[in-house]
Enzyme design. Structure first.
Site, PDB file in Angstrom:
ATOM      1  N   PRO A  51       0.777  -1.250   0.000  1.00 39.97           N
ATOM      2  CA  PRO A  51       0.000   0.000   0.000  1.00 39.97           C
ATOM      3  C   PRO A  51       0.807   1.297   0.000  1.00 39.97           C
ATOM      4  O   PRO A  51       0.772   2.074   0.952  1.00 39.97           O
ATOM      5  CB  PRO A  51      -0.830  -0.141   1.281  1.00 39.97           C
ATOM      6  CG  PRO A  51       0.037  -0.937   2.194  1.00 39.97           C
ATOM      7  CD  PRO A  51       0.751  -1.919   1.292  1.00 39.97           C
ATOM      8  N   CYS A  52       1.494   1.551  -1.093  1.00 39.54           N
ATOM      9  CA  CYS A  52       2.221   2.819  -1.230  1.00 39.54           C
ATOM     10  C   CYS A  52       1.260   4.006  -1.197  1.00 39.54           C
ATOM     11  O   CYS A  52       1.676   5.119  -0.865  1.00 39.54           O
ATOM     12  CB  CYS A  52       3.045   2.829  -2.517  1.00 39.54           C
ATOM     13  SG  CYS A  52       4.507   1.775  -2.406  1.00 39.54           S
ATOM     14  N   HIS A  53      -0.009   3.759  -1.509  1.00 38.73           N
ATOM     15  CA  HIS A  53      -0.975   4.854  -1.473  1.00 38.73           C
ATOM     16  C   HIS A  53      -1.163   5.400  -0.059  1.00 38.73           C
ATOM     17  O   HIS A  53      -1.651   6.504   0.118  1.00 38.73           O
ATOM     18  CB  HIS A  53      -2.322   4.418  -2.072  1.00 38.73           C
ATOM     19  CG  HIS A  53      -3.004   3.320  -1.329  1.00 38.73           C
ATOM     20  ND1 HIS A  53      -2.694   1.985  -1.551  1.00 38.73           N
ATOM     21  CD2 HIS A  53      -3.950   3.336  -0.375  1.00 38.73           C
ATOM     22  CE1 HIS A  53      -3.448   1.236  -0.757  1.00 38.73           C
ATOM     23  NE2 HIS A  53      -4.215   2.031  -0.035  1.00 38.73           N
TER      24      HIS A  53
END
Length: 174
Positions: free
Chosen positions: A136-138
């Site tokens: 989850p780089c978001h």
């Protein structure tokens, strides 16, 4: 020659392609259309033979589309084959510890992995992440809380996923 199987899906945030090898899912990409996604996938895995295989990838595609539409589904059961340098893997694995509905910063991630001065390198690792949503780089923001301003899949998608995950968390607290 190495081979990957892939399948396409549709979400309200855009089309997705999920690619898997023998050890699990190696790539989840999101974009506007299948041709663009396939081109992006090939560029990320040069010299790899890509085979469309909806039967083999169908469950993976469904898990990702279900998660995008309702993050309460989670992706913890999705078998991931995380590929990258040792540094990149440390960054990406640390992101798996950020709970849905929460965020972190590049600075915090750099400290967490024991490289407090590697803030830009953490940002770079996030920008080349092959596993959208699953890694989850978001959920990673600037230290002032602003969006990354260059999220590979687009700031609108980043904002929307953060909001969807936060909505799930607030529902769970009720």
């Amino acid at each position: 020659m190495r081979a990957l199987r892939y399948g396409f899906g549709r979400t309200t945030l855009g089309r997705i392609v999920v690619a898997a090898g023998d050890k699990g899912v190696v790539s989840i990409l999101i974009g506007g259309g299948n041709a663009q996604l396939l081109e992006d996938l090939q560029a990320r895995f040069p010299g790899t033979h890509l085979m469309r295989d909806d039967a083999e990838t169908g469950a993976f595609v469904k898990a990702v589309t279900d998660f995008v539409e309702n993050p309460s589904h989670g992706l913890a059961e999705l078998p991931l084959d995380i590929r990258g340098t040792e540094f990149q893997k440390r960054v990406w694995k640390s992101l798996l510890d950020i709970p849905a509905g929460q965020t972190s910063t590049y600075t915090e991630i750099a400290k967490k992995i024991g490289s407090p001065k590697a803030i830009r390198a953490v940002g770079n690792a996030c920008s080349i992440n092959n596993l959208a949503f699953a890694v989850p780089c978001h959920r990673v923001l600037h230290k002032d809380g602003s969006l990354s301003g260059g999220y590979h899949w687009g700031d609108d998608r980043q904002r929307e996923m953060i909001n969807r995950e936060a909505g799930v968390q607030s529902e769970r607290k009720k």
